[in-house]
Enzyme design. Sequence first.
Site, PDB file in Angstrom:
ATOM      1  N   CYS A  19       0.843  -1.186   0.000  1.00  0.00           N
ATOM      2  CA  CYS A  19       0.000   0.000   0.000  1.00  0.00           C
ATOM      3  C   CYS A  19       0.884   1.243   0.000  1.00  0.00           C
ATOM      4  CB  CYS A  19      -0.891  -0.023   1.233  1.00  0.00           C
ATOM      5  SG  CYS A  19      -2.076   1.311   1.300  1.00  0.00           S
ATOM      6  N   HIS A  61      -9.404  -4.440  -0.381  1.00  0.00           N
ATOM      7  CA  HIS A  61      -8.351  -3.565   0.147  1.00  0.00           C
ATOM      8  C   HIS A  61      -8.856  -2.126   0.244  1.00  0.00           C
ATOM      9  CE1 HIS A  61      -3.977  -2.343   0.413  1.00  0.00           C
ATOM     10  NE2 HIS A  61      -4.513  -1.216   0.009  1.00  0.00           N
ATOM     11  N   GLU A  62      -9.512  -1.649  -0.805  1.00  0.00           N
ATOM     12  CA  GLU A  62      -9.992  -0.258  -0.831  1.00  0.00           C
ATOM     13  C   GLU A  62     -11.180  -0.047   0.105  1.00  0.00           C
ATOM     14  OE1 GLU A  62      -8.174   2.053  -2.002  1.00  0.00           O
ATOM     15  OE2 GLU A  62      -6.790   0.654  -2.951  1.00  0.00           O
ATOM     16  N   HIS A  65      -9.875   0.517   3.473  1.00  0.00           N
ATOM     17  CA  HIS A  65      -9.435   1.901   3.673  1.00  0.00           C
ATOM     18  C   HIS A  65     -10.598   2.798   4.087  1.00  0.00           C
ATOM     19  CE1 HIS A  65      -5.234   1.951   2.651  1.00  0.00           C
ATOM     20  NE2 HIS A  65      -5.430   1.357   1.485  1.00  0.00           N
TER      21      HIS A  65
END
Length: 104
Positions: A19, A61-62, A65
Amino acid sequence: MAERMIVDSRGEQKGTEACLSIPGVVGIVKRAQYVKVKTLTRAGEEVVLEAEGFLARCVQHEIDHLHGILYIDYVNELYDDRKGKKLKPADANPILAHRRRLPR
């Protein structure tokens, strides 16, 4: 604004993640192989996105976030992204000290 939601997930894949939030470091993360996500377009219309494989990994993954989660929250060991070698505890611990322990 409605929250992005994973409404279905299946399977498992294990792979390397990195990242831009933590440059030069990678870790091995387990993710679902397939995800179905409910989200909104820029115009506010609800849409459903289905993804498999690497795209499913990216979507998860996003979404993490958006919930304040980084991939390091899932790992026990970190690796140097150029050498592929495990980071020494003295080098990895300052990074891992900032993670939250999440259920696997």
